[in-house]
Design an enzyme around this catalytic site. Structure first.
Site, PDB file in Angstrom:
ATOM      1  N   LYS A 298       0.818  -1.191   0.000  1.00 30.13           N
ATOM      2  CA  LYS A 298       0.000   0.000   0.000  1.00 30.13           C
ATOM      3  C   LYS A 298       0.863   1.256   0.000  1.00 30.13           C
ATOM      4  O   LYS A 298       0.406   2.354  -0.296  1.00 30.13           O
ATOM      5  CB  LYS A 298      -0.885   0.032   1.266  1.00 30.13           C
ATOM      6  CG  LYS A 298      -1.752  -1.158   1.457  1.00 30.13           C
ATOM      7  CD  LYS A 298      -2.472  -1.041   2.816  1.00 30.13           C
ATOM      8  CE  LYS A 298      -2.702  -2.360   3.411  1.00 30.13           C
ATOM      9  NZ  LYS A 298      -3.206  -2.250   4.803  1.00 30.13           N
ATOM     10  N   GLY A 299       2.135   1.077   0.367  1.00 30.45           N
ATOM     11  CA  GLY A 299       2.998   2.240   0.647  1.00 30.45           C
ATOM     12  C   GLY A 299       3.166   3.227  -0.486  1.00 30.45           C
ATOM     13  O   GLY A 299       3.324   4.422  -0.256  1.00 30.45           O
TER      14      GLY A 299
ATOM     15  N   GLU B  12       7.685   2.340  -6.389  1.00 27.95           N
ATOM     16  CA  GLU B  12       7.852   1.879  -5.005  1.00 27.95           C
ATOM     17  C   GLU B  12       8.044   3.080  -4.085  1.00 27.95           C
ATOM     18  O   GLU B  12       8.575   4.109  -4.498  1.00 27.95           O
ATOM     19  CB  GLU B  12       9.075   0.931  -4.962  1.00 27.95           C
ATOM     20  CG  GLU B  12       9.500   0.446  -3.597  1.00 27.95           C
ATOM     21  CD  GLU B  12       8.467  -0.397  -2.868  1.00 27.95           C
ATOM     22  OE1 GLU B  12       7.306   0.024  -2.779  1.00 27.95           O
ATOM     23  OE2 GLU B  12       8.844  -1.458  -2.340  1.00 27.95           O
TER      24      GLU B  12
ATOM     25  N   ASP C  53      14.708  -0.772   0.524  1.00 29.25           N
ATOM     26  CA  ASP C  53      15.528  -0.955   1.719  1.00 29.25           C
ATOM     27  C   ASP C  53      16.534  -2.077   1.440  1.00 29.25           C
ATOM     28  O   ASP C  53      17.550  -1.858   0.795  1.00 29.25           O
ATOM     29  CB  ASP C  53      14.584  -1.252   2.892  1.00 29.25           C
ATOM     30  CG  ASP C  53      15.273  -1.357   4.233  1.00 29.25           C
ATOM     31  OD1 ASP C  53      16.464  -1.042   4.315  1.00 29.25           O
ATOM     32  OD2 ASP C  53      14.608  -1.765   5.214  1.00 29.25           O
TER      33      ASP C  53
ATOM     34  N   PHE D 141      14.017   4.778  10.022  1.00 33.05           N
ATOM     35  CA  PHE D 141      12.662   4.309   9.715  1.00 33.05           C
ATOM     36  C   PHE D 141      11.792   5.519   9.444  1.00 33.05           C
ATOM     37  O   PHE D 141      11.644   6.385  10.291  1.00 33.05           O
ATOM     38  CB  PHE D 141      12.096   3.461  10.852  1.00 33.05           C
ATOM     39  CG  PHE D 141      10.831   2.766  10.445  1.00 33.05           C
ATOM     40  CD1 PHE D 141      10.882   1.588   9.715  1.00 33.05           C
ATOM     41  CD2 PHE D 141       9.596   3.328  10.736  1.00 33.05           C
ATOM     42  CE1 PHE D 141       9.710   0.974   9.285  1.00 33.05           C
ATOM     43  CE2 PHE D 141       8.420   2.721  10.316  1.00 33.05           C
ATOM     44  CZ  PHE D 141       8.481   1.535   9.588  1.00 33.05           C
TER      45      PHE D 141
HETATM   46  P1  IMP Z   1      12.910  -4.196   1.201  1.00 30.97           P
HETATM   47  O1  IMP Z   1      12.300  -5.434   0.652  1.00 30.97           O
HETATM   48  O2  IMP Z   1      13.769  -4.455   2.393  1.00 30.97           O
HETATM   49  O3  IMP Z   1      13.619  -3.361   0.159  1.00 30.97           O
HETATM   50  O4  IMP Z   1      11.743  -3.351   1.817  1.00 30.97           O
HETATM   51  C1  IMP Z   1      10.911  -2.633   1.065  1.00 30.97           C
HETATM   52  C2  IMP Z   1       9.543  -2.461   1.731  1.00 30.97           C
HETATM   53  O5  IMP Z   1       9.608  -2.359   3.159  1.00 30.97           O
HETATM   54  C3  IMP Z   1       8.974  -1.180   1.241  1.00 30.97           C
HETATM   55  O6  IMP Z   1       8.091  -1.455   0.193  1.00 30.97           O
HETATM   56  C4  IMP Z   1       8.260  -0.608   2.430  1.00 30.97           C
HETATM   57  O7  IMP Z   1       6.917  -1.003   2.393  1.00 30.97           O
HETATM   58  C5  IMP Z   1       8.897  -1.244   3.631  1.00 30.97           C
HETATM   59  N1  IMP Z   1       9.830  -0.312   4.302  1.00 30.97           N
HETATM   60  C6  IMP Z   1      11.174  -0.317   4.242  1.00 30.97           C
HETATM   61  N2  IMP Z   1      11.708   0.675   4.954  1.00 30.97           N
HETATM   62  C7  IMP Z   1      10.657   1.352   5.478  1.00 30.97           C
HETATM   63  C8  IMP Z   1      10.555   2.516   6.305  1.00 30.97           C
HETATM   64  O8  IMP Z   1      11.536   3.145   6.710  1.00 30.97           O
HETATM   65  N3  IMP Z   1       9.288   2.909   6.622  1.00 30.97           N
HETATM   66  C9  IMP Z   1       8.177   2.258   6.186  1.00 30.97           C
HETATM   67  N4  IMP Z   1       8.220   1.178   5.421  1.00 30.97           N
HETATM   68  C10 IMP Z   1       9.456   0.728   5.060  1.00 30.97           C
HETATM   69 MG    MG Z   2       6.092  -1.018   0.233  1.00 27.19          MG
END
Ligand code: IMP
Ligand code: MG
Length: 178
Positions: free
Chosen positions: A47-48, A102, A106, A155
């Site tokens: 949803k982000g 996106e 992260d 975060f």
């Molecule tokens: P990744 O798979 O570790 O790259 O994480 C990506 C997903 O984690 C993103 O689509 C976000 O939904 C969530 N995410 C990563 N970091 C944050 C943050 O600092 N705040 C909120 N959501 C995050």
């Molecule tokens: Mg996300």
């Protein structure tokens, strides 16, 4: 801050709405230039990315089609280990130019999973547009093609990003202070 719950926690403003909108306009300008004359499929990761996706796509000066996909994500500020598909896209992307939108990249686990998933549908191209590139915990050499802001760590909440599902509807982006 328009959130009572988050107000009680230690969040401080990191990126204000004018800076966000400036970055979104610049991303839309680059994308419009790079894909000039093409029709692209923009895929929003629920949803982000929904607020970013909405502003970005309105500013892209191309014919676009929109699709929505949902992947499993963070529990609070802690991420779960495996990525899974909760909702797939509806239409075929075979032979099409796809732009993944996106909120924040992260570790890159989510995007690596998604790219593998989408590649199996044989699109012509896949590019990534992320509002925020958070570098500290990156686990692959995957790079976004379009990035709004780079941060080292932290975060963040607001403009679509949540803390336990709260805070998505804030116009500015906040960072949790330790
Ligand atoms: P990744 O798979 O570790 O790259 O994480 C990506 C997903 O984690 C993103 O689509 C976000 O939904 C969530 N995410 C990563 N970091 C944050 C943050 O600092 N705040 C909120 N959501 C995050
Ligand atoms: Mg996300």
């Amino acid at each position: 801050m328009n959130s009572i719950i988050l107000d009680k926690k230690n969040f401080k403003k990191l990126i204000n709405k004018a800076e966000i909108q400036g970055a979104v306009s610049e991303l839309a300008r680059q994308i419009s230039e790079d894909y000039r004359g093409k029709t692209i499929i923009c895929i929003c990761i629920l949803k982000g990315a929904v607020y970013f996706f909405s502003d970005l796509t309105k500013k892209i000066d191309l014919d676009i089609k929109t699709e929505f996909i949902e992947l499993s994500s963070y529990e609070g500020a802690l991420e779960s280990n495996d990525v899974s598909l909760l909702k797939d896209i509806r239409s075929s992307i075979k032979g099409k130019d796809v732009l993944i939108v996106e909120d924040i990249m992260d570790t890159s686990k989510t995007l690596n999973f998604l790219i593998e998933h989408l590649e199996s549908k044989n699109p012509r191209s896949i590019r990534i547009c992320t509002l925020i590139d958070k570098r500290e915990r990156r686990e692959s050499d995957l790079k976004a093609d379009y990035t709004g802001f780079e941060i080292e760590k932290g975060f963040v909440v607001g403009y679509g990003m949540d803390f336990n599902e709260l805070g998505r509807n804030m116009d500015d982006i906040y960072v949790l202070e330790k």
